[in-house]
Design a protein around this motif. Structure first.
Motif, PDB file in Angstrom:
ATOM      1  N   ALA A 114       0.830  -1.206   0.000  1.00 14.89           N
ATOM      2  CA  ALA A 114       0.000   0.000   0.000  1.00 14.89           C
ATOM      3  C   ALA A 114       0.866   1.258   0.000  1.00 14.89           C
ATOM      4  O   ALA A 114       0.566   2.236  -0.695  1.00 14.89           O
ATOM      5  CB  ALA A 114      -0.937  -0.009   1.203  1.00 14.89           C
ATOM      6  N   LYS A 132       2.176   1.906  -3.431  1.00  8.79           N
ATOM      7  CA  LYS A 132       1.124   2.453  -4.296  1.00  8.79           C
ATOM      8  C   LYS A 132       0.921   3.938  -4.019  1.00  8.79           C
ATOM      9  O   LYS A 132       0.869   4.747  -4.946  1.00  8.79           O
ATOM     10  CB  LYS A 132      -0.181   1.689  -4.097  1.00  8.79           C
ATOM     11  CG  LYS A 132      -1.297   2.190  -4.985  1.00  8.79           C
ATOM     12  CD  LYS A 132      -2.562   1.375  -4.838  1.00  8.79           C
ATOM     13  CE  LYS A 132      -3.659   1.963  -5.728  1.00  8.79           C
ATOM     14  NZ  LYS A 132      -4.928   1.236  -5.548  1.00  8.79           N
ATOM     15  N   CYS A 146      -3.590   8.993   3.064  1.00  9.74           N
ATOM     16  CA  CYS A 146      -3.723   8.146   1.872  1.00  9.74           C
ATOM     17  C   CYS A 146      -3.436   6.685   2.191  1.00  9.74           C
ATOM     18  O   CYS A 146      -4.121   5.785   1.675  1.00  9.74           O
ATOM     19  CB  CYS A 146      -2.811   8.651   0.758  1.00  9.74           C
ATOM     20  SG  CYS A 146      -3.311  10.272   0.134  1.00  9.74           S
ATOM     21  N   HIS A 193      -6.421   5.230   3.980  1.00  8.58           N
ATOM     22  CA  HIS A 193      -7.470   4.989   2.980  1.00  8.58           C
ATOM     23  C   HIS A 193      -7.200   3.694   2.210  1.00  8.58           C
ATOM     24  O   HIS A 193      -8.088   2.847   2.056  1.00  8.58           O
ATOM     25  CB  HIS A 193      -7.551   6.181   2.023  1.00  8.58           C
ATOM     26  CG  HIS A 193      -8.480   5.984   0.885  1.00  8.58           C
ATOM     27  ND1 HIS A 193      -9.849   6.092   1.016  1.00  8.58           N
ATOM     28  CD2 HIS A 193      -8.244   5.658  -0.408  1.00  8.58           C
ATOM     29  CE1 HIS A 193     -10.408   5.841  -0.159  1.00  8.58           C
ATOM     30  NE2 HIS A 193      -9.452   5.582  -1.036  1.00  8.58           N
ATOM     31  N   GLU A 194      -5.979   3.527   1.751  1.00  8.00           N
ATOM     32  CA  GLU A 194      -5.601   2.350   0.972  1.00  8.00           C
ATOM     33  C   GLU A 194      -5.729   1.065   1.799  1.00  8.00           C
ATOM     34  O   GLU A 194      -6.257   0.051   1.324  1.00  8.00           O
ATOM     35  CB  GLU A 194      -4.170   2.515   0.457  1.00  8.00           C
ATOM     36  CG  GLU A 194      -3.725   1.475  -0.518  1.00  8.00           C
ATOM     37  CD  GLU A 194      -4.507   1.472  -1.816  1.00  8.00           C
ATOM     38  OE1 GLU A 194      -4.744   0.369  -2.341  1.00  8.00           O
ATOM     39  OE2 GLU A 194      -4.892   2.549  -2.305  1.00  8.00           O
ATOM     40  N   ARG A 241      -7.575   0.537   4.538  1.00 13.86           N
ATOM     41  CA  ARG A 241      -8.983   0.264   4.851  1.00 13.86           C
ATOM     42  C   ARG A 241      -9.719  -0.270   3.629  1.00 13.86           C
ATOM     43  O   ARG A 241     -10.611  -1.111   3.775  1.00 13.86           O
ATOM     44  CB  ARG A 241      -9.646   1.503   5.415  1.00 13.86           C
ATOM     45  CG  ARG A 241      -9.174   1.793   6.844  1.00 13.86           C
ATOM     46  CD  ARG A 241      -9.827   2.982   7.460  1.00 13.86           C
ATOM     47  NE  ARG A 241      -9.396   3.138   8.850  1.00 13.86           N
ATOM     48  CZ  ARG A 241      -9.460   4.276   9.522  1.00 13.86           C
ATOM     49  NH1 ARG A 241      -9.963   5.371   8.962  1.00 13.86           N
ATOM     50  NH2 ARG A 241      -9.049   4.332  10.772  1.00 13.86           N
ATOM     51  N   ASN A 242      -9.358   0.202   2.447  1.00 14.73           N
ATOM     52  CA  ASN A 242      -9.946  -0.342   1.219  1.00 14.73           C
ATOM     53  C   ASN A 242      -9.607  -1.814   1.041  1.00 14.73           C
ATOM     54  O   ASN A 242     -10.342  -2.549   0.381  1.00 14.73           O
ATOM     55  CB  ASN A 242      -9.486   0.444  -0.015  1.00 14.73           C
ATOM     56  CG  ASN A 242     -10.302   1.693  -0.238  1.00 14.73           C
ATOM     57  OD1 ASN A 242     -11.344   1.895   0.388  1.00 14.73           O
ATOM     58  ND2 ASN A 242      -9.834   2.542  -1.125  1.00 14.73           N
ATOM     59  N   GLN A 243      -8.499  -2.249   1.611  1.00 16.54           N
ATOM     60  CA  GLN A 243      -8.101  -3.659   1.565  1.00 16.54           C
ATOM     61  C   GLN A 243      -8.783  -4.477   2.661  1.00 16.54           C
ATOM     62  O   GLN A 243      -8.550  -5.670   2.785  1.00 16.54           O
ATOM     63  CB  GLN A 243      -6.582  -3.798   1.712  1.00 16.54           C
ATOM     64  CG  GLN A 243      -5.785  -3.242   0.570  1.00 16.54           C
ATOM     65  CD  GLN A 243      -4.289  -3.418   0.792  1.00 16.54           C
ATOM     66  OE1 GLN A 243      -3.844  -4.358   1.437  1.00 16.54           O
ATOM     67  NE2 GLN A 243      -3.512  -2.500   0.244  1.00 16.54           N
ATOM     68  N   GLY A 244      -9.591  -3.801   3.473  1.00 10.63           N
ATOM     69  CA  GLY A 244     -10.319  -4.489   4.529  1.00 10.63           C
ATOM     70  C   GLY A 244      -9.560  -4.632   5.838  1.00 10.63           C
ATOM     71  O   GLY A 244      -9.990  -5.368   6.725  1.00 10.63           O
TER      72      GLY A 244
END
Length: 123
Positions: free
Chosen positions: A13, A16, A33, A36-37, A39-42
Motif C-alpha cells: 500500500a 502504491k 492516503c 485509505h488504501e 482500509r480499502n483492503q479491509g
C-alpha cells in the motif's frame, strides 16, 4: 504469519501511495492516503494511537502517539525526511516495547524509490 501478511500489505500500500503522490509532501498527506488504501483492503487501522509511558508502575500520558496500528499487530511510523536517523529507529523500538507489539515498519516517503524508504523492525 499474520505479522508477515500485514507487513506485506502495508508495504504494498505504501508503494502504491508513493507511486501516486511521489516524494516531498507532508507526513499527514501520506498517512491519510495510506489509511485509505489499507482500509480499502479491509484491514483495521487505528490512527494516532495514544501511547502512555509506564514508569515505576505509574501510567504517564506524555503525549506520545503511534501513527498507525494495523490489524492490531503492526506499528507503522510515517516519516517524510531526507534520511532516517538513528533516533527514528529508536523511537519505533520504544513504541514496540511500550505497546507490547513485536513488529514495526518505519516508512520514509521522502525517498526516490519507496523500497529504499522501508525499514522493518522486530522486537
Amino acid at each position: 504469519m499474520l505479522h508477515e501478511a500485514v507487513s506485506g500489505a502495508v508495504i504494498h500500500a505504501a508503494m502504491k501511495v508513493h507511486s501516486v503522490l511521489g516524494p516531498g509532501l507532508l507526513e499527514s498527506a501520506y498517512e491519510a492516503c495510506l489509511v485509505h488504501e489499507l482500509r480499502n483492503q479491509g484491514l483495521n487501522v487505528e490512527t494516532q494511537v495514544p501511547q502512555p509511558v509506564v514508569y515505576e508502575d505509574v501510567r504517564i500520558d506524555a503525549g506520545y502517539r503511534i501513527d498507525l496500528i494495523v490489524a492490531g499487530v503492526v506499528i507503522v511510523e510515517i516519516k517524510s525526511v531526507s534520511e532516517i536517523a538513528p533516533i527514528h529507529k529508536a523511537q519505533l523500538l520504544s513504541y514496540l516495547r511500550l505497546s507490547g507489539l513485536r513488529v514495526g515498519l518505519l516508512l520514509n516517503f521522502n525517498s526516490v524509490h519507496m523500497r529504499d524508504g522501508v525499514t522493518r523492525m522486530v522486537r
